[in-house]
Enzyme design. Structure first.
Site, PDB file in Angstrom:
ATOM      1  N   SER A 159      42.999  39.464  41.331  1.00  0.00           N
ATOM      2  CA  SER A 159      42.244  38.828  40.571  1.00  0.00           C
ATOM      3  C   SER A 159      42.794  37.588  40.396  1.00  0.00           C
ATOM      4  CB  SER A 159      42.686  39.673  39.507  1.00  0.00           C
ATOM      5  OG  SER A 159      41.166  39.076  38.867  1.00  0.00           O
ATOM      6  N   ASP A 214      33.164  44.881  43.598  1.00  0.00           N
ATOM      7  CA  ASP A 214      34.031  44.110  42.945  1.00  0.00           C
ATOM      8  C   ASP A 214      32.921  42.575  43.584  1.00  0.00           C
ATOM      9  OD1 ASP A 214      35.459  42.252  42.561  1.00  0.00           O
ATOM     10  OD2 ASP A 214      37.172  42.442  43.595  1.00  0.00           O
ATOM     11  N   HIS A 255      36.903  46.675  41.256  1.00  0.00           N
ATOM     12  CA  HIS A 255      37.824  45.273  40.923  1.00  0.00           C
ATOM     13  C   HIS A 255      38.949  46.097  39.608  1.00  0.00           C
ATOM     14  CE1 HIS A 255      39.351  41.150  40.684  1.00  0.00           C
ATOM     15  NE2 HIS A 255      39.141  42.042  39.002  1.00  0.00           N
TER      16      HIS A 255
END
Ligand SMILES: *[C@@H]1O[C@H](CO)[C@@H](O)[C@H](O)[C@H]1NC(C)=O
Length: 414
Positions: A196, A354, A384
């Site tokens: 991320s 996501d 995610h």
């Protein structure tokens, strides 16, 4: 009569917890509980901020840290599974890092090296967060690797470029002959990895080290787990498709970007409409736009019927600029082909549910176009944050599969 408030409360709680999810997400109730925890953190902190008690994100941070402590205390999961790994909190050229050393190998035997950068929207998370700490112990043990997890500074203490510079400083120190010798690391087998926001930092660091002629040792691979790579287009197909898919709602992501870049938070709604990157923005050249043109860069199955949204003119005058919006150190997808061509081999994880899916897929394609070998792994049932959720009570089958595949790839490619 007494029952009525109880029923009402139960209905209210169920309504609060319930979130519609895409069909193929496994264990949906667990995802909803995870999301409820995250949303409650965000809500409580908005409430406290609204009441005038300090910054919103500081409370999200406290909340996350408190739940993390609770998890560790409840399940003692921190270290029991990989007892041979030695963990030390030290300083690399001024930057705090947590170093994981695998159980001693044979004398004179060089180990792999991995720099790991945790995610959390450049705002939350730490090397000490249970899921990251366990993941690093596992990598160290299974890959016979010295893992260095970076405790970079974050919002609200600092903004871009400080988190990036902290990671870069730690990376340069890690890649120095002195450190590699001290830890018996093979200079040909060093990876940079992150998820991320950490994937964003890992990609940016990999680019910078690749083009820096003063660095004699470079990363040989980069592993990026659902990285955030650009902030110009918040209307790619995955942003539109997953706008309300937990836990990373589109509005949270844009908020994290604005905080990272020290942009005015009042720009949130403008960003959601792509007004911040309208054609009026003279510094966004057609060449730059082409570097994230998903109509060209995405395979057809992901484009579906979505249309590209480029705002021509914002009626109420120019939108205030977001600082750092065009800085490749913040948005690695904006780098030119000459930079990408020098980047290390990549393993890029994306998932269907996501908002960041298309950032990862576009970067895959651009690296490949520049001649870099990329292994692109897409999880149709991934969401995610799923990666590294491998310990009870936060465990998912898709996470276990993904971590296994990631470790196997590193065994064969690093
Ligand atoms: C974005 O710009 C369009 C076109 O000028 C305008 O209609 C819209 O209201 C703007 N959106 C926001 C959230 O300001």
């Amino acid at each position: 009569m007494r029952l009525f408030p109880v029923v009402l409360a139960a209905v209210a709680v169920a309504y609060y917890v319930y979130t519609p999810l895409p069909d193929n997400i496994e264990q949906p109730w667990k995802v909803m509980l995870l999301d409820t925890g995250f949303r409650t953190g965000m809500h409580l902190s908005s409430l406290k901020t609204w009441l005038g008690y300090g910054s919103h994100m500081e409370y999200v941070k406290y909340f996350m840290e408190a739940s993390n402590d609770l998890l560790i205390r409840l399940f003692g999961s921190e270290s029991s599974q990989w007892p041979g790994v030695k963990v030390s909190d030290i300083i690399f050229a001024g930057v705090p890092v947590r170093v994981y050393e695998p159980p001693a190998g044979g004398e004179g035997h060089l180990r792999r090296g991995i720099m790991f950068i945790h995610g959390g929207g450049w705002t939350i998370g730490s090397t000490k967060t249970a899921v990251y700490d366990m993941f690093c112990r596992m990598m160290s043990d299974e890959l016979n690797a010295v893992v260095v997890s970076v405790e970079y500074r974050m919002y609200p203490e600092v903004h871009f470029p400080v988190p990036y510079l902290d990671c870069l400083t730690a990376a340069k120190h890690f890649l120095s002959r002195e450190v590699l010798t001290r830890y018996a690391i093979d200079p040909e087998r060093i990876a940079v990895s992150g998820d991320s926001a950490g994937g964003n930092l890992a990609a940016a660091i990999a680019q910078e080290i690749s083009v820096d002629d003063t660095m004699s040792v470079k990363f040989s691979v980069q592993t990026l787990i659902y990285p955030a790579l650009q902030a110009l287009d918040f209307k790619t197909p995955s942003y539109m498709q997953n706008e309300f898919v937990p836990p990373l709602y589109l509005s949270y992501l844009v908020q994290f970007w604005l905080q990272y870049l020290a942009g005015d938070i009042s720009l949130l709604s403008q960003c959601l409409a792509n007004n911040h990157s309208s054609l009026q923005h003279s510094k966004i050249t057609p060449e730059l736009r082409a570097r994230l043109d998903w109509t060209v860069l995405l395979p057809p199955k992901y484009k579906k019927n979505y249309k590209r949204v480029i705002v021509e003119k914002v009626s109420q005058g120019a939108v205030k600029e977001v600082p750092g919006l065009l800085d490749v150190r913040a948005s690695p997808l904006l780098a030119g082909p000459e930079v990408l061509a020098k980047c290390p081999r990549a393993y890029i994880v994306t998932c269907e549910h996501d908002v960041l899916r298309d950032d990862g897929l576009m970067y895959t394609r651009r690296l490949q176009d520049a001649g870099v070998k990329v292994t692109s792994i897409h999880y149709e049932d991934g969401f995610h944050g799923f990666f590294s959720l491998i310990s009870w009570p936060l465990e998912f089958d898709v996470s276990k599969r993904a971590v296994r595949a990631y470790l196997d790839w590193l065994k064969n490619n690093l």
